[in-house]
Design an enzyme around this catalytic site. Structure first.
Site, PDB file in Angstrom:
ATOM      1  CG  HIS A   1       5.426  -2.386   5.640  1.00  9.30           C
ATOM      2  ND1 HIS A   1       6.482  -2.566   4.784  1.00  9.30           N
ATOM      3  CD2 HIS A   1       5.186  -1.053   5.653  1.00  9.30           C
ATOM      4  CE1 HIS A   1       6.885  -1.395   4.317  1.00  9.30           C
ATOM      5  NE2 HIS A   1       6.109  -0.458   4.810  1.00  9.30           N
TER       6      HIS A   1
ATOM      7  CG  ASP B   1       3.207   2.752   5.239  1.00  9.88           C
ATOM      8  OD1 ASP B   1       4.079   1.884   5.375  1.00  9.88           O
ATOM      9  OD2 ASP B   1       3.195   3.577   4.300  1.00  9.88           O
TER      10      ASP B   1
ATOM     11  CG  HIS C   1       4.183  -0.495   0.864  1.00 10.06           C
ATOM     12  ND1 HIS C   1       3.047  -0.146   1.570  1.00 10.06           N
ATOM     13  CD2 HIS C   1       5.215   0.119   1.486  1.00 10.06           C
ATOM     14  CE1 HIS C   1       3.392   0.657   2.557  1.00 10.06           C
ATOM     15  NE2 HIS C   1       4.703   0.831   2.536  1.00 10.06           N
TER      16      HIS C   1
ATOM     17  NE  ARG D   1       4.820   6.865   5.140  1.00  8.78           N
ATOM     18  CZ  ARG D   1       5.155   5.974   6.080  1.00  8.78           C
ATOM     19  NH1 ARG D   1       5.934   4.950   5.790  1.00  8.78           N
ATOM     20  NH2 ARG D   1       4.724   6.119   7.310  1.00  8.78           N
TER      21      ARG D   1
HETATM   22  O1  LIG Z   1      11.005   3.453   0.179  1.00  2.00           O
HETATM   23  C1  LIG Z   1      10.062   2.860  -0.336  1.00  2.00           C
HETATM   24  O2  LIG Z   1      10.037   2.510  -1.513  1.00  2.00           O
HETATM   25  C2  LIG Z   1       8.852   2.579   0.496  1.00  2.00           C
HETATM   26  C3  LIG Z   1       9.145   2.733   1.926  1.00  2.00           C
HETATM   27  C4  LIG Z   1       7.923   2.506   2.751  1.00  2.00           C
HETATM   28  O3  LIG Z   1       7.653   1.428   3.181  1.00  2.00           O
HETATM   29  C5  LIG Z   1       7.031   3.635   2.982  1.00  2.00           C
HETATM   30  O4  LIG Z   1       7.319   4.748   2.579  1.00  2.00           O
HETATM   31  O5  LIG Z   1       5.986   3.402   3.588  1.00  2.00           O
HETATM   32 FE   LIG Z   2       5.768   1.514   4.188  1.00  6.26          FE
END
Ligand SMILES: O=C(O)CCC(=O)C(=O)O
Ligand SMILES: [Fe+2]
Length: 282
Positions: free
Chosen positions: A99, A101, A255, A270
């Site tokens: 995906h 974000d 990702h 994040r």
């Molecule tokens: O936890 C992760 O490694 C990535 C999670 C994710 O998709 C994000 O933080 O956008």
């Molecule tokens: Fe993500």
């Protein structure tokens, strides 16, 4: 302060490890410029052993632009702009799909910054795929077919109702999020607003259909594109250590967070920087 940062490419298509910066201190304009340049070029960059606090992470993210506050993910105490992704048996990970974000909004994030806080003994790697490399690898015929097409991106594809029925309050919050986020159309191939590079911009997490083609054509084309972006040649994979920070250009990448570590716990923070409306210059 005119020191050069160190940049180690992790492959020809995507990814670089950056040294010579301490993210706990405010970066000079010159350092920030070098960092941003590395991000544009390598699309995802990694800085080891940074151990930044939520406020330091928020302040770093603000250098890139205005921040997004997520409609359903929980936030760090007192720092609404920092999402806490705390996954364990009772809250299993939901990012183990490819995906980009927040593409369900009109101006999807330009940049995201992820910091590793607590990790399983082993596992929990994250992978990124370059939409630029994926686009460039397509034949001229398929590129011509895709140019000018738009994809629909829907919040509900990655945040389905049945996951938000644990309490009435949670369900009400989900209903509000849906009402606030009607599906959005974005070009299937976008032009990067700064670098001018072209990138494939559909993702399995949120893209529900292509418009302007039949449902069957949409299904077949998206199925092909979702499979196409999973080629290792377009990817980099990061094996985290606590304190590592990843910064990605969310305009041209997608990702996948590997969910191989349950019943162990994994905690990530994040920050998400708003972007502009995707366009294709052609
Ligand atoms: O936890 C992760 O490694 C990535 C999670 C994710 O998709 C994000 O933080 O956008
Ligand atoms: Fe993500």
């Amino acid at each position: 302060m005119n020191e050069r940062i160190h940049i180690d490419a992790l492959g020809p298509a995507i990814g670089a490890s950056i040294g010579g910066l301490d993210l706990r201190r405010a970066l000079s304009d010159n350092q920030f410029e070098q960092l941003y340049h590395a991000l544009l070029r390598h699309q995802v960059i990694f800085l080891k052993g940074q151990d930044i606090s939520p406020t330091q992470q928020r302040d770093l993210a603000r250098r890139f632009g205005d921040l997004h506050i997520h409609p359903v993910y929980p936030h760090a105490p007192g720092v609404d702009e920092i999402i806490v992704l705390d996954t364990h048996n009772d809250n299993p990970p939901d990012n183990d799909n490819w995906h980009t974000d927040v593409t369900f909004i009109d101006t999807p994030p330009a940049v995201a910054i992820l910091a590793a806080k607590q990790l399983p003994e082993t596992g929990g790697d994250t992978l990124w795929s370059s939409g630029i490399a994926a686009w460039e690898a397509l034949s001229d015929g398929v590129k011509a077919l895709l140019r000018g097409l738009q994809g629909e991106h829907d919040f509900r594809k990655s945040f389905p109702e049945h996951n938000y029925r644990h309490s009435e309050q949670e369900h009400q919050r989900w209903l509000r999020a849906v009402a606030d986020h009607p599906p959005q159309l974005h070009p299937v191939v976008r032009t990067h607003p700064v670098s001018g590079r072209e990138a494939l911009f559909v993702n399995e997490g949120f893209t529900t259909r292509l418009v302007g083609v039949t449902p069957k054509e949409s299904e077949a084309l998206l199925g092909f594109l979702f499979a196409h972006i999973t080629q290792p040649a377009f990817q980099v994979r990061w094996r985290w250590q606590v304190g590592d920070v990843a910064i990605w250009d969310n305009r041209v990448t997608q990702h996948y967070a590997n969910a191989d570590y349950l019943p162990q716990r994994r905690i990530m923070h994040r920050a998400t920087v708003l972007g502009d409306k995707p366009f294709y210059r052609g």
